[in-house]
Structure formats: structure tokens, C-alpha cells
Design a protein around this motif. Structure first.
Motif, mmCIF file in Angstrom:
data_model
loop_
_atom_site.group_PDB
_atom_site.id
_atom_site.type_symbol
_atom_site.label_atom_id
_atom_site.label_comp_id
_atom_site.label_asym_id
_atom_site.label_seq_id
_atom_site.Cartn_x
_atom_site.Cartn_y
_atom_site.Cartn_z
ATOM 1 N N LYS A 10 10.991 18.153 -16.691
ATOM 2 C CA LYS A 10 9.555 18.375 -16.872
ATOM 3 C C LYS A 10 9.335 19.131 -18.165
ATOM 4 O O LYS A 10 9.790 20.248 -18.331
ATOM 5 C CB LYS A 10 9.000 19.175 -15.686
ATOM 6 C CG LYS A 10 7.548 19.593 -15.824
ATOM 7 C CD LYS A 10 6.623 18.416 -15.656
ATOM 8 C CE LYS A 10 5.182 18.842 -15.531
ATOM 9 N NZ LYS A 10 4.385 18.607 -16.701
ATOM 10 N N ASN A 11 8.657 18.471 -19.096
ATOM 11 C CA ASN A 11 8.222 19.136 -20.315
ATOM 12 C C ASN A 11 6.796 19.611 -20.102
ATOM 13 O O ASN A 11 6.052 19.061 -19.281
ATOM 14 C CB ASN A 11 8.296 18.188 -21.515
ATOM 15 C CG ASN A 11 9.724 17.814 -21.843
ATOM 16 O OD1 ASN A 11 10.641 18.607 -21.653
ATOM 17 N ND2 ASN A 11 9.917 16.596 -22.319
ATOM 18 N N GLU A 12 6.384 20.575 -20.878
ATOM 19 C CA GLU A 12 5.065 21.191 -20.692
ATOM 20 C C GLU A 12 3.918 20.181 -20.756
ATOM 21 O O GLU A 12 2.994 20.233 -19.959
ATOM 22 C CB GLU A 12 4.858 22.277 -21.753
ATOM 23 C CG GLU A 12 3.661 23.134 -21.486
ATOM 24 C CD GLU A 12 3.578 24.304 -22.445
ATOM 25 O OE1 GLU A 12 2.491 24.520 -22.996
ATOM 26 O OE2 GLU A 12 4.607 24.977 -22.635
ATOM 27 N N ASP A 13 3.975 19.230 -21.662
ATOM 28 C CA ASP A 13 2.878 18.281 -21.850
ATOM 29 C C ASP A 13 3.188 16.879 -21.339
ATOM 30 O O ASP A 13 2.699 15.893 -21.892
ATOM 31 C CB ASP A 13 2.523 18.197 -23.347
ATOM 32 C CG ASP A 13 2.020 19.526 -23.892
ATOM 33 O OD1 ASP A 13 1.412 20.278 -23.114
ATOM 34 O OD2 ASP A 13 2.254 19.800 -25.073
ATOM 35 N N THR A 28 12.055 6.688 -14.404
ATOM 36 C CA THR A 28 10.733 6.636 -13.798
ATOM 37 C C THR A 28 10.077 7.991 -14.000
ATOM 38 O O THR A 28 10.689 8.921 -14.518
ATOM 39 C CB THR A 28 10.806 6.254 -12.305
ATOM 40 O OG1 THR A 28 9.483 5.975 -11.825
ATOM 41 C CG2 THR A 28 11.427 7.349 -11.465
ATOM 42 N N ALA A 29 8.824 8.102 -13.600
ATOM 43 C CA ALA A 29 8.096 9.358 -13.766
ATOM 44 C C ALA A 29 6.976 9.427 -12.741
ATOM 45 O O ALA A 29 6.599 8.417 -12.138
ATOM 46 C CB ALA A 29 7.519 9.460 -15.178
ATOM 47 N N GLY A 30 6.464 10.609 -12.562
ATOM 48 C CA GLY A 30 5.328 10.819 -11.676
ATOM 49 C C GLY A 30 4.517 12.010 -12.143
ATOM 50 O O GLY A 30 5.049 12.935 -12.751
ATOM 51 N N GLU A 31 3.228 11.964 -11.853
ATOM 52 C CA GLU A 31 2.357 13.080 -12.240
ATOM 53 C C GLU A 31 2.698 14.349 -11.467
ATOM 54 O O GLU A 31 2.549 15.450 -11.974
ATOM 55 C CB GLU A 31 0.894 12.709 -12.007
ATOM 56 C CG GLU A 31 0.367 11.682 -12.972
ATOM 57 C CD GLU A 31 -1.106 11.381 -12.747
ATOM 58 O OE1 GLU A 31 -1.783 12.139 -12.013
ATOM 59 O OE2 GLU A 31 -1.582 10.388 -13.316
ATOM 60 N N THR A 32 3.149 14.176 -10.218
ATOM 61 C CA THR A 32 3.533 15.324 -9.390
ATOM 62 C C THR A 32 5.022 15.233 -9.077
ATOM 63 O O THR A 32 5.634 14.171 -9.194
ATOM 64 C CB THR A 32 2.750 15.342 -8.066
ATOM 65 O OG1 THR A 32 3.139 14.208 -7.276
ATOM 66 C CG2 THR A 32 1.242 15.326 -8.316
ATOM 67 N N VAL A 37 9.782 12.070 -7.252
ATOM 68 C CA VAL A 37 10.905 11.922 -6.330
ATOM 69 C C VAL A 37 10.759 10.627 -5.538
ATOM 70 O O VAL A 37 11.724 9.889 -5.341
ATOM 71 C CB VAL A 37 11.014 13.156 -5.403
ATOM 72 C CG1 VAL A 37 12.004 12.918 -4.282
ATOM 73 C CG2 VAL A 37 11.409 14.386 -6.215
ATOM 74 N N GLY A 38 9.564 10.303 -5.092
ATOM 75 C CA GLY A 38 9.332 9.051 -4.382
ATOM 76 C C GLY A 38 9.582 7.835 -5.253
ATOM 77 O O GLY A 38 10.155 6.839 -4.800
#
Length: 128
Positions: A10-13, A28-32, A37-38
Motif C-alpha cells: 500500500k502506497n500513500e496515493d 490485482t488491487a482493491g480500494e480496501t 484480499v478477496g
């Protein structure tokens, strides 16, 4: 079911990012955190399916000692079991004849086993 390590970053921006040391290019990525993880399980399993379709070997999971990376949190992600196992089933001759008469089975593009597996998956999906 095999478990593979993933790295959470997780980077700050930015969103929460996930990548897999055993599968370069699988990201992959997620906003939360929960979303990331999902998404990791979905990304890993889609990646493995694509490798298998391309005839590539799926690596064995690395050990924790081999996946440490500074600035990332390692966590385990489940890969679905894909191995097929032979079972004996009892069916009436009439049911077998009906399966064999199905156009895909009759043409040879679908085996009886594949037909039964697809039918079972549809039934299970309908029951949920």
C-alpha cells in the motif's frame, strides 16, 4: 488445496496492491484491504486456469523463507483443487442413452464425464 503466498502493498496515493512471487505478472488491487484480499484469490485462480489452458506447469508453492520482501506483507491465498478423480456411478441404461444422444456428446466434443460434471455444477448453482 495448495496455498500460495501473496504480497500486499500500500502506497500513500494508491489502492492496496497484491502480487504473487510464484506467479510473475499475476497482480490485482482493491480500494480496501478486504477487497484486495478477496480479489487475490480470484486473480490467482484465473491465472492458474490460464496457465493450464496454455499447457504450462503450475509451480509448487514457495516456503515463507523464500518469499520475504521488505515493504510488503505476506499472506496465504488458496488455489482451488483441479485434479480429477475417478468415481464409479450407477445410472440407468436409459439415462446413459439420453446422455449419449446429446449433440455435444454424440459429436465427441464432450465426454460423458464432462456432461455429468456440467450438469452437476448447474444443479448446484441453482440450489444456492
Amino acid at each position: 488445496m495448495p496455498m500460495y503466498y501473496a504480497f500486499l502493498r500500500k502506497n500513500e496515493d494508491s489502492d492496496f496492491g497484491v502480487d504473487f512471487p510464484d506467479f510473475p505478472g499475476c497482480v490485482t488491487a482493491g480500494e480496501t484491504l478486504d477487497e484486495a484480499v478477496g480479489m487475490a484469490e480470484e486473480a490467482l485462480n484465473f491465472h492458474i486456469d490460464a496457465m493450464l489452458e496454455d499447457g504450462l506447469d503450475v509451480p509448487e508453492p514457495s516456503s515463507l523463507e523464500n518469499v520475504n520482501e521488505e515493504g510488503a506483507v505476506a499472506f496465504l491465498v488458496r488455489a482451488y483443487e483441479r485434479a480429477k478423480k475417478r468415481y464409479n456411478v450407477t445410472l440407468s441404461s436409459w439415462v446413459v442413452a439420453q446422455i449419449d444422444a446429446c449433440p455435444e456428446v454424440a459429436r465427441g466434443s464432450l465426454s460423458r464425464s464432462a456432461f455429468l460434471e456440467e450438469a452437476a455444477k448447474e444443479r448446484l448453482a441453482d440450489s444456492r
